[in-house]
Enzyme design. Structure first.
Site, PDB file in Angstrom:
ATOM      1  N   ASP A   1     -15.642   2.992   2.391  1.00  0.00           N
ATOM      2  CA  ASP A   1     -15.539   1.493   2.850  1.00  0.00           C
ATOM      3  C   ASP A   1     -16.730   0.553   2.512  1.00  0.00           C
ATOM      4  O   ASP A   1     -16.626  -0.708   3.438  1.00  0.00           O
ATOM      5  CB  ASP A   1     -15.165   1.434   4.369  1.00  0.00           C
ATOM      6  CG  ASP A   1     -13.773   2.215   4.881  1.00  0.00           C
ATOM      7  OD1 ASP A   1     -12.407   2.240   3.802  1.00  0.00           O
ATOM      8  OD2 ASP A   1     -13.883   2.259   5.595  1.00  0.00           O
TER       9      ASP A   1
ATOM     10  N   ARG B   1       0.486  -0.989   0.001  1.00  0.00           N
ATOM     11  CA  ARG B   1      -0.101   0.156   0.096  1.00  0.00           C
ATOM     12  C   ARG B   1       0.958   1.051   0.085  1.00  0.00           C
ATOM     13  O   ARG B   1       1.993   1.371   0.809  1.00  0.00           O
ATOM     14  CB  ARG B   1      -0.962   0.131   1.441  1.00  0.00           C
ATOM     15  CG  ARG B   1      -2.148  -1.149   1.151  1.00  0.00           C
ATOM     16  CD  ARG B   1      -3.063  -1.350   2.350  1.00  0.00           C
ATOM     17  NE  ARG B   1      -3.627  -0.033   2.284  1.00  0.00           N
ATOM     18  CZ  ARG B   1      -4.683  -0.214   2.764  1.00  0.00           C
ATOM     19  NH1 ARG B   1      -5.340  -0.842   4.270  1.00  0.00           N
ATOM     20  NH2 ARG B   1      -5.599   1.139   2.549  1.00  0.00           N
TER      21      ARG B   1
HETATM   22  C1  S3P Z   1     -10.107   5.873   7.206  1.00  0.00           C
HETATM   23  C2  S3P Z   1      -9.616   6.101   6.144  1.00  0.00           C
HETATM   24  C3  S3P Z   1      -9.757   5.707   5.653  1.00  0.00           C
HETATM   25  C4  S3P Z   1     -10.268   4.600   5.411  1.00  0.00           C
HETATM   26  C5  S3P Z   1     -10.014   3.418   5.853  1.00  0.00           C
HETATM   27  C6  S3P Z   1      -9.993   4.341   7.336  1.00  0.00           C
HETATM   28  C7  S3P Z   1      -9.468   6.577   8.830  1.00  0.00           C
HETATM   29  O1  S3P Z   1      -9.405   5.954   4.467  1.00  0.00           O
HETATM   30  O2  S3P Z   1     -10.668   3.957   4.048  1.00  0.00           O
HETATM   31  O3  S3P Z   1     -10.778   2.446   6.788  1.00  0.00           O
HETATM   32  O4  S3P Z   1      -9.527   5.759   9.845  1.00  0.00           O
HETATM   33  O5  S3P Z   1      -8.713   7.771   9.116  1.00  0.00           O
HETATM   34  P1  S3P Z   1      -7.872   6.648   3.744  1.00  0.00           P
HETATM   35  O6  S3P Z   1      -7.394   7.327   4.614  1.00  0.00           O
HETATM   36  O7  S3P Z   1      -6.930   5.862   3.430  1.00  0.00           O
HETATM   37  O8  S3P Z   1      -9.458   7.142   2.538  1.00  0.00           O
END
Ligand code: S3P
Length: 416
Positions: free
Chosen positions: A303, A111
């Site tokens: 999500d 990632r």
């Molecule tokens: C999250 C932000 C999102 C989400 C992840 C949890 C968080 O990711 O998809 O499951 O807790 O801030 P991204 O910041 O990569 O969009």
């Protein structure tokens, strides 16, 4: 599907409460901290950094070390499958007077990390990564400078990383976001006593605050509720009550979208806790029209897309998802893993680089499905399997434990 569901504590909020508790002064008590493996990875990292903790009568008690009290870890910090752990904790690690390495499993190791490396380098930290973009990360902490940073991608994790680093910089650190993302970090920072100003899409934290331990309750995870909401909407004669669900307005785009498509969902007994909002949901089987998801809405529902893809195929008119390139860099390439399981169930789907299109009124065929190690794919296709024409198997279904270890027990209990 009938009866009542209790959810694990919200994953996003649990990570933030855990991290802030570790750098606050005094003992923070957290009720309903997520049982998911991701949030346990955060706690394991914090323990390796010297924060002591224990669970007493189901309450997580974290002894804060203060802003400057963390100590160098003896070994590589293990973030497991958790993007939130590695990206947010890196903000804190970047300010420590020691070197730390943080890595994770095979999925996490693929990632992208440039998105946090860039702002942390601007703040003065030195970070090395595999191929200059992937975990594991080696972070040489230093005294940080406050910055004014515009996020190139809408990401609450990156915003949070910069705000957490900003706690250690002299002066005011500002993050501008292209679209509003979940604001749990801002709310949690205020709960622990930091000064956070929000003006439109600019969030500013003032460095070197005095963070004080708190008693907090984590609301249930709306992103976990999504699977049961979709199940109740598509399985005949269903009626479910889901208790103590987090209803923070930056997370409830799911409920708006479902309501627009015709879902009968009642929100009962809304209340506040620790700056967050929670309530109970009552959902019934409903005819779902289908719809189009694009732009800001896609970011807000990112999500929930695996569950919504399943709903789309069962809806009247289907579902179109646009502007979802971020799905390609989640725990799996979710456009590919959704499409693969659709094919295995004999469901039509048209894939694009940044989204997909699913026709409605489809028949779900039983099949041999695969989570590909992704918790949300495991849960979404367990729900799809409920309305298939026979029994399906899901390889790697145990991935659900990443956010919801009790998922299959709960599903078993409410499926008649
Ligand atoms: C999250 C932000 C999102 C989400 C992840 C949890 C968080 O990711 O998809 O499951 O807790 O801030 P991204 O910041 O990569 O969009």
């Amino acid at each position: 599907m009938s009866g009542a569901v209790e959810l694990p504590g919200d994953k996003s909020i649990s990570h933030r409460y855990g991290m802030l508790a570790a750098i606050a002064e005094g003992t923070t008590k957290i009720v309903n901290y997520s049982t998911g493996a991701d949030c346990q990875s955060t706690l394991a990292c914090l323990r390796s950094l010297g924060a002591e903790m224990e669970t007493r009568d189901g309450v997580l008690c974290v002894q804060g070390r203060g802003l400057d009290g963390l100590r160098a870890p003896q070994a590589m910090l293990a973030a497991g499958n958790s993007g939130s752990t590695i990206r947010m904790l890196s903000g804190i690690l970047a300010a420590q007077p020691f070197v730390s390495c943080i890595g994770g499993d095979e999925s996490l190791s693929r990632r992208p990390m440039q998105r946090i490396m860039e702002p942390l380098r601007q703040m003065g930290a030195s970070i090395e990564a595999r191929d200059n973009k992937f975990p594991p990360l080696t972070i040489r902490g230093s005294k940080l400078r406050a910055i004014d940073y515009t996020l190139p991608v809408a990401s609450a994790q990156v915003k949070s990383c910069v705000l957490l680093a900003g706690l250690y910089a002299e002066g005011r650190t500002t993050v501008h976001e292209p679209v509003r993302t979940r604001d749990h970090t801002e709310l949690a920072l205020r709960e622990f006593g930091a000064a956070v100003d929000v003006e439109g899409r600019a969030i500013t934290v003032t460095g070197r605050p005095h963070l004080v331990a708190r008693e907090l309750r984590v609301p249930g995870d709306l992103s976990s509720a999504a699977f049961f909401l979709v199940a109740a909407l598509i399985v005949r004669e269903s009626a479910l009550t889901i208790y103590n669900v987090g209803l923070n307005p930056t997370r409830t785009a799911l409920l708006d979208f479902l309501a627009e498509m015709g879902a009968q969902i009642k929100i009962l007994d809304v209340r506040g806790a620790g700056g967050e909002v929670l309530g109970d949901l009552l959902v019934r089987k409903s005819p779902i029209r289908g719809g189009v998801m694009e732009k800001d809405r896609t970011a807000a529902l990112i999500d929930e897309i695996p569950a919504l893809a399943v709903l789309g195929a069962a809806s009247e008119e289907g579902l179109v998802v646009r502007d979802a390139a971020e799905l390609r860099v989640k725990e799996t390439d979710r456009i590919a893993t959704i499409a693969e399981n659709f094919h295995r169930m004999g469901l039509a789907i048209e894939v694009r680089q940044d989204g997909f299109e699913v026709p409605g009124k489809q028949r779900f065929h039983a099949g041999e499905l695969d989570s590909f190690g992704d918790h949300r794919i495991a849960m979404a296709f367990s729900i799809a399997a409920l309305i298939a024409d026979g029994p399906s198997t899901i390889e790697g279904a145990e991935a659900a434990r990443v956010s919801f270890p009790e998922f299959f027990d709960t599903l078993h209990r409410i499926a008649e």
